[in-house]
Design an enzyme around this catalytic site. Structure first.
Site, PDB file in Angstrom:
ATOM      1  N   GLU A 147       0.824  -1.217   0.000  1.00 37.10           N
ATOM      2  CA  GLU A 147       0.000   0.000   0.000  1.00 37.10           C
ATOM      3  C   GLU A 147       0.858   1.268   0.000  1.00 37.10           C
ATOM      4  O   GLU A 147       0.461   2.302   0.545  1.00 37.10           O
ATOM      5  CB  GLU A 147      -0.969   0.003   1.184  1.00 37.10           C
ATOM      6  CG  GLU A 147      -1.844  -1.234   1.281  1.00 37.10           C
ATOM      7  CD  GLU A 147      -2.765  -1.452   0.083  1.00 37.10           C
ATOM      8  OE1 GLU A 147      -2.887  -0.523  -0.743  1.00 37.10           O
ATOM      9  OE2 GLU A 147      -3.345  -2.546  -0.023  1.00 37.10           O
ATOM     10  N   LEU A 148       2.046   1.171  -0.591  1.00 41.38           N
ATOM     11  CA  LEU A 148       2.985   2.293  -0.688  1.00 41.38           C
ATOM     12  C   LEU A 148       3.405   2.847   0.671  1.00 41.38           C
ATOM     13  O   LEU A 148       3.796   4.011   0.791  1.00 41.38           O
ATOM     14  CB  LEU A 148       2.418   3.420  -1.562  1.00 41.38           C
ATOM     15  CG  LEU A 148       2.161   3.065  -3.031  1.00 41.38           C
ATOM     16  CD1 LEU A 148       1.634   4.280  -3.781  1.00 41.38           C
ATOM     17  CD2 LEU A 148       3.401   2.518  -3.727  1.00 41.38           C
TER      18      LEU A 148
END
Length: 376
Positions: A147-148
């Site tokens: 999710e970065l």
């Protein structure tokens, strides 16, 4: 020098958990909804992975390699492809053979290990790197976390594992007045270069495609407003055909986008790793507090912070040492699968999501059985 557009897709499917009651503890240690996992994987393969991979291959060939994309494919979904849809693996192999597709490194189990256990984080990254080499014959050189999720400290760990490029979110609360459309550097070790997601253009596709009546032409007009060096469009691959059905025009949008960009802008497609040689660092990206690409706040609150999430996360990772000493392959496999960030997302109470309290009871029943196994 032409401006660059980096197009990256995330591919992941969790191992969904079955209904696990209190009375199952100690009697049945199979935690997964195999029917749902197979059904959903096969459906998404038919609606998204196979037609989109065929389209991307067509675009690469039609544009003689000038169209380029990057993928971050979790180890969890690779295992499900092997089990339920091996033809998807073959379609990704064909993309890999073009040389126009970059495969990024990430956590094997789409986990929160970078926040919970540096040792486990490194182990998963190394395992994922080996999997990409095995399946596609290439060695990933750029990194993208679950999710970065990113912080200065996580970036330092990533560089120490041999990566010189990392992808993360162009969060407004970090950038301030600065644009995400440049190459940035980690504040602890500036040798790690950072590509930041342009959330406005990315969200226009992934979140608001139908609501905004987005077309290839309108997207190109938005892109032409970007006068900086690189625009990074990061999206979940399931956006195309699954989250938005093909009948919405989402796949046709992708089909005609390269031609529109080549003919009407001064942009060229590029792989993330190519930005190291093409661009100079704009400035330091200072993120002492972890951020992500999710939620309005771009923080960790979709996975951590409430009592349910924190208790589940602490309970799971408290098992780490005993799991590492275990010789039981089933125990190790289950602990790995339970780390999936989706389990903690399902415990989020921020947006009135579906029954987080019921999910907590189910998840903790599973963890109770799991702990009995490793303690027995």
């Amino acid at each position: 020098m032409k401006k660059s557009i980096c197009l990256y897709f995330q591919v992941h499917q969790p191992n969904r958990l079955r209904l696990y009651r209190f009375f199952d503890i100690g009697k049945d240690s199979h935690y997964y909804d195999d029917f749902a996992n197979r059904t959903i994987l096969r459906r998404v393969a038919q609606k998204c992975y196979l037609p989109m991979n065929a389209l991307l291959l067509e675009l690469i060939e039609a544009n003689k390699g000038a169209f380029k994309v990057a993928f971050s494919i979790s180890g969890s979904v690779l295992e499900q492809f092997d089990r339920y849809a091996p033809e998807v693996i073959e379609s990704f192999r064909k993309l890999a053979q073009t040389g126009s597709v970059e495969f990024l490194s990430e956590t094997y189990y789409h986990s929160l290990a970078s926040l919970a256990s540096p040792i486990e984080f490194k182990n998963q990254v190394l395992k994922h790197k080996a999997a990409i080499e095995h399946y596609f014959g290439v060695t990933p050189k750029a990194f993208r976390n679950t999710e970065l999720i990113y912080s200065d400290a996580i970036g330092e760990m990533v560089y120490d594992m041999g990566f010189k490029t990392m992808l993360t979110e162009g969060a407004r609360h970090v950038l301030g007045w600065k644009s995400p459309n440049y190459l940035y550097a980690n504040s602890i070790n500036p040798k790690l270069r950072l590509l930041l997601r342009n959330y406005k253009l990315s969200d226009a596709v992934t979140l608001n495609f139908v609501n905004n009546s987005l077309t290839t032409e309108s997207f190109v007009e938005k892109l032409k407003e970007c006068n900086e060096e690189v625009v990074n469009i990061f999206a979940n691959y399931e956006t195309f055909g699954e989250n938005y059905d093909a009948s919405t025009g989402i796949i046709d949008f992708m089909k005609y986008l390269p031609e529109a960009i080549f003919n009407n802008t001064d942009f060229e497609y590029a792989k993330p790793i190519e930005m190291l040689d093409k661009l100079q660092t704009m400035s330091i990206f200072d993120a002492p507090i972890p951020l992500s690409s999710m939620g309005e706040e771009r923080d960790l609150s979709l996975w951590m912070g409430n009592d349910l999430q924190d208790d589940a996360l602490q309970t799971l990772y408290s098992c780490a040492n005993k799991v590492k000493r275990s010789k039981d392959e089933d125990v190790i496999r289950d602990w790995n699968a339970l780390q999936d960030a989706n389990n903690f997302y399902n415990l989020c109470t921020k947006y009135g999501s579906n029954s987080p309290y019921d999910y907590y009871i189910n998840f903790m029943n599973i963890l109770t059985d799991f702990r009995e196994r490793i303690n027995g």
